[in-house]
Design a protein around this motif. Structure first.
Motif, PDB file in Angstrom:
ATOM      1  N   GLU A 210       0.839  -1.186   0.000  1.00 23.58           N
ATOM      2  CA  GLU A 210       0.000   0.000   0.000  1.00 23.58           C
ATOM      3  C   GLU A 210       0.879   1.243   0.000  1.00 23.58           C
ATOM      4  N   GLY A 211       0.290   2.367  -0.360  1.00 23.98           N
ATOM      5  CA  GLY A 211       1.077   3.575  -0.538  1.00 23.98           C
ATOM      6  C   GLY A 211       1.104   4.459   0.692  1.00 23.98           C
ATOM      7  N   LEU A 212       2.210   5.146   0.891  1.00 22.46           N
ATOM      8  CA  LEU A 212       2.373   6.143   1.937  1.00 22.46           C
ATOM      9  C   LEU A 212       2.468   7.492   1.249  1.00 22.46           C
ATOM     10  N   TRP A 213       1.749   8.460   1.782  1.00 25.22           N
ATOM     11  CA  TRP A 213       1.583   9.734   1.089  1.00 25.22           C
ATOM     12  C   TRP A 213       1.979  10.882   2.000  1.00 25.22           C
ATOM     13  N   SER A 214       2.607  11.915   1.448  1.00 14.09           N
ATOM     14  CA  SER A 214       2.997  13.087   2.232  1.00 14.09           C
ATOM     15  C   SER A 214       2.793  14.344   1.402  1.00 14.09           C
ATOM     16  N   VAL A 215       2.442  15.428   2.070  1.00  9.03           N
ATOM     17  CA  VAL A 215       2.378  16.730   1.426  1.00  9.03           C
ATOM     18  C   VAL A 215       3.034  17.742   2.355  1.00  9.03           C
ATOM     19  N   GLY A 216       3.794  18.663   1.784  1.00  7.11           N
ATOM     20  CA  GLY A 216       4.524  19.633   2.587  1.00  7.11           C
ATOM     21  C   GLY A 216       4.190  21.061   2.199  1.00  7.11           C
ATOM     22  N   TYR A 217       4.373  21.965   3.147  1.00  9.74           N
ATOM     23  CA  TYR A 217       4.146  23.393   2.935  1.00  9.74           C
ATOM     24  C   TYR A 217       5.326  24.134   3.541  1.00  9.74           C
ATOM     25  N   THR A 218       5.887  25.076   2.793  1.00  4.72           N
ATOM     26  CA  THR A 218       7.069  25.785   3.250  1.00  4.72           C
ATOM     27  C   THR A 218       6.801  27.285   3.310  1.00  4.72           C
ATOM     28  N   ARG A 219       7.581  27.955   4.129  1.00  2.00           N
ATOM     29  CA  ARG A 219       7.495  29.412   4.218  1.00  2.00           C
ATOM     30  C   ARG A 219       8.861  29.959   4.578  1.00  2.00           C
ATOM     31  N   SER A 220       9.106  31.187   4.201  1.00  4.20           N
ATOM     32  CA  SER A 220      10.382  31.822   4.507  1.00  4.20           C
ATOM     33  C   SER A 220      10.549  31.955   6.012  1.00  4.20           C
ATOM     34  N   GLY A 221      11.663  31.480   6.532  1.00  4.76           N
ATOM     35  CA  GLY A 221      11.915  31.545   7.958  1.00  4.76           C
ATOM     36  C   GLY A 221      11.328  30.395   8.743  1.00  4.76           C
ATOM     37  N   GLY A 222      10.501  29.560   8.076  1.00  2.03           N
ATOM     38  CA  GLY A 222       9.944  28.391   8.748  1.00  2.03           C
ATOM     39  C   GLY A 222       8.908  28.761   9.807  1.00  2.03           C
ATOM     40  N   PRO A 223       8.391  27.740  10.476  1.00  2.00           N
ATOM     41  CA  PRO A 223       8.644  26.317  10.232  1.00  2.00           C
ATOM     42  C   PRO A 223       7.825  25.789   9.069  1.00  2.00           C
ATOM     43  N   ASP A 224       8.289  24.715   8.441  1.00  2.00           N
ATOM     44  CA  ASP A 224       7.530  24.052   7.399  1.00  2.00           C
ATOM     45  C   ASP A 224       6.521  23.091   8.029  1.00  2.00           C
ATOM     46  N   VAL A 225       5.428  22.878   7.321  1.00  2.00           N
ATOM     47  CA  VAL A 225       4.373  21.976   7.785  1.00  2.00           C
ATOM     48  C   VAL A 225       4.383  20.734   6.897  1.00  2.00           C
ATOM     49  N   TRP A 226       4.397  19.562   7.529  1.00  2.00           N
ATOM     50  CA  TRP A 226       4.341  18.305   6.788  1.00  2.00           C
ATOM     51  C   TRP A 226       3.194  17.454   7.316  1.00  2.00           C
ATOM     52  N   ILE A 227       2.424  16.890   6.389  1.00  2.00           N
ATOM     53  CA  ILE A 227       1.338  15.984   6.741  1.00  2.00           C
ATOM     54  C   ILE A 227       1.597  14.655   6.027  1.00  2.00           C
ATOM     55  N   HIS A 228       1.612  13.575   6.793  1.00  5.18           N
ATOM     56  CA  HIS A 228       1.869  12.245   6.258  1.00  5.18           C
ATOM     57  C   HIS A 228       0.625  11.378   6.464  1.00  5.18           C
ATOM     58  N   GLY A 229       0.274  10.598   5.468  1.00  7.23           N
ATOM     59  CA  GLY A 229      -0.861   9.690   5.567  1.00  7.23           C
ATOM     60  C   GLY A 229      -0.430   8.240   5.436  1.00  7.23           C
ATOM     61  N   TYR A 230      -1.014   7.370   6.261  1.00  5.51           N
ATOM     62  CA  TYR A 230      -0.658   5.958   6.283  1.00  5.51           C
ATOM     63  C   TYR A 230      -1.914   5.097   6.323  1.00  5.51           C
ATOM     64  N   PRO A 231      -1.913   3.954   5.649  1.00  7.32           N
ATOM     65  CA  PRO A 231      -2.925   2.951   5.968  1.00  7.32           C
ATOM     66  C   PRO A 231      -2.784   2.564   7.445  1.00  7.32           C
ATOM     67  N   PRO A 232      -3.873   2.300   8.150  1.00  3.34           N
ATOM     68  CA  PRO A 232      -3.795   2.063   9.606  1.00  3.34           C
ATOM     69  C   PRO A 232      -2.777   1.018  10.029  1.00  3.34           C
ATOM     70  N   ASP A 233      -2.639  -0.061   9.254  1.00  4.64           N
ATOM     71  CA  ASP A 233      -1.720  -1.120   9.670  1.00  4.64           C
ATOM     72  C   ASP A 233      -0.261  -0.787   9.396  1.00  4.64           C
ATOM     73  N   GLN A 234      -0.006   0.358   8.749  1.00  2.00           N
ATOM     74  CA  GLN A 234       1.364   0.768   8.486  1.00  2.00           C
ATOM     75  C   GLN A 234       1.753   2.047   9.222  1.00  2.00           C
TER      76      GLN A 234
END
Length: 303
Positions: A210-234
């Motif tokens: 199964e696939g693992l998915w991530s999306v990120g958001y960046t800004r000058s000076g930070g902090p960056d935001v990262w969201i990761h998605g997983y199937p429950p068993d992973q």
């Protein structure tokens, strides 16, 4: 020997040209031209239906392209054939309206070697609790490659005639339910000069997993935001005891210290059968305090 005798002997030795060879083969020429036009028109008709964004393999990455979003139209009928070659996809991202679905597609890992470039079309079947999305390679030979190497995942955009809702998504290739990451289950990250900018979307998978998915958001000076998605068993297990709970779009979210406390904190919640983690990446040499973490959550309307 006289000249007349020589001429007569030459005429008898050299056979004449048959009548059928004296005329140009117009029928065959026209038939070849029709075949070429058929192949060329098939390629052109399929090519206008979608634009592909080619991405590297393994931890594949797809960069959103606002000027030319990848898309797949309804599956057409090619001249002389109603068939195509099925293409599989490993995961899907659904926009907030529920009608635009991005499938991460590839040729079947155990399929025949590909050649040239593929041209994809989509077929959809909506039922009460499930939607089946199929992808077809409708190139002339049905053996097109998603990229030169033939192994990359390619984001393909499909537009549904009605919102997906809470339906499961099934891959028409093998009737398997695939992971679905719905933007409606994610906080809205502010954009613009005072907000963040979405960066490369990452997705990782291997054949049969199964696939693992991530999306990120960046800004000058930070902090960056990262969201990761997983199937429950992973989904990874939090490394420490919870600190607090918050509301994430109606779902119960839990704040945990990250495995290395100096890095900061993470937020975990589950929605639509997917476990999500939100974390902040500080600028180099800095750390995220709990107060800073809560401040960013507030900007994301998480409280």
């Amino acid at each position: 020997m006289t000249d007349d005798t020589v001429s007569r002997l030459l005429e008898e030795a050299v056979p004449g040209i048959p009548d059928e060879l004296r005329r140009p083969p117009l029928r065959e020429v026209r038939a070849r031209a029709r075949r070429r036009r058929t192949r060329r028109n098939a390629l052109a008709a399929a090519a206008v239906t979608m634009a592909l964004v080619i991405t590297p393999a393994l931890w594949r990455q797809a960069t959103p392209d606002e000027s030319a979003p990848p898309s797949a139209g309804e599956r057409p009928v090619l001249p002389g054939s109603t068939l195509g070659t099925k293409v599989t996809w490993w995961m899907a991202r659904v926009d907030r309206t529920g009608t635009k679905v991005t499938l991460y597609a590839t040729r079947p890992p155990d399929g025949p070697p590909c050649q040239d470039r593929w041209f994809l079309q989509a077929s959809t079947a909506m039922e009460d609790d499930v939607a089946t999305l199929g992808l077809w390679d409708v190139s002339v030979d049905g053996l097109g490659c998603p990229s030169q190497g033939g192994g990359s995942l390619v984001p393909v955009e499909v537009t549904l005639h009605q919102p997906l809702g809470d339906r499961a998504l099934v891959d028409g290739f093998d009737e398997t339910t695939r992971p679905v990451y719905r933007e409606a289950d994610l906080p809205v990250v502010p954009q613009g000069p005072d907000g963040w900018s979405e960066v490369t979307t990452s997705f990782g998978a291997s054949p049969g997993s199964e696939g693992l998915w991530s999306v990120g958001y960046t800004r000058s000076g930070g902090p960056d935001v990262w969201i990761h998605g997983y199937p429950p068993d992973q989904a990874p297990t939090p490394a420490a005891d919870p600190i607090d709970t918050v509301d994430v779009l109606g779902a119960r979210g839990t704040i945990y210290p990250r495995a290395i406390k100096e890095i900061g904190y993470e937020l975990r919640w589950e929605a639509s059968g997917v476990v999500y983690f939100l974390e902040l990446s500080p600028t180099e040499g800095e750390r995220i305090s709990l107060q800073q973490f809560r401040q960013v959550l507030t900007r994301l309307d998480i409280s």
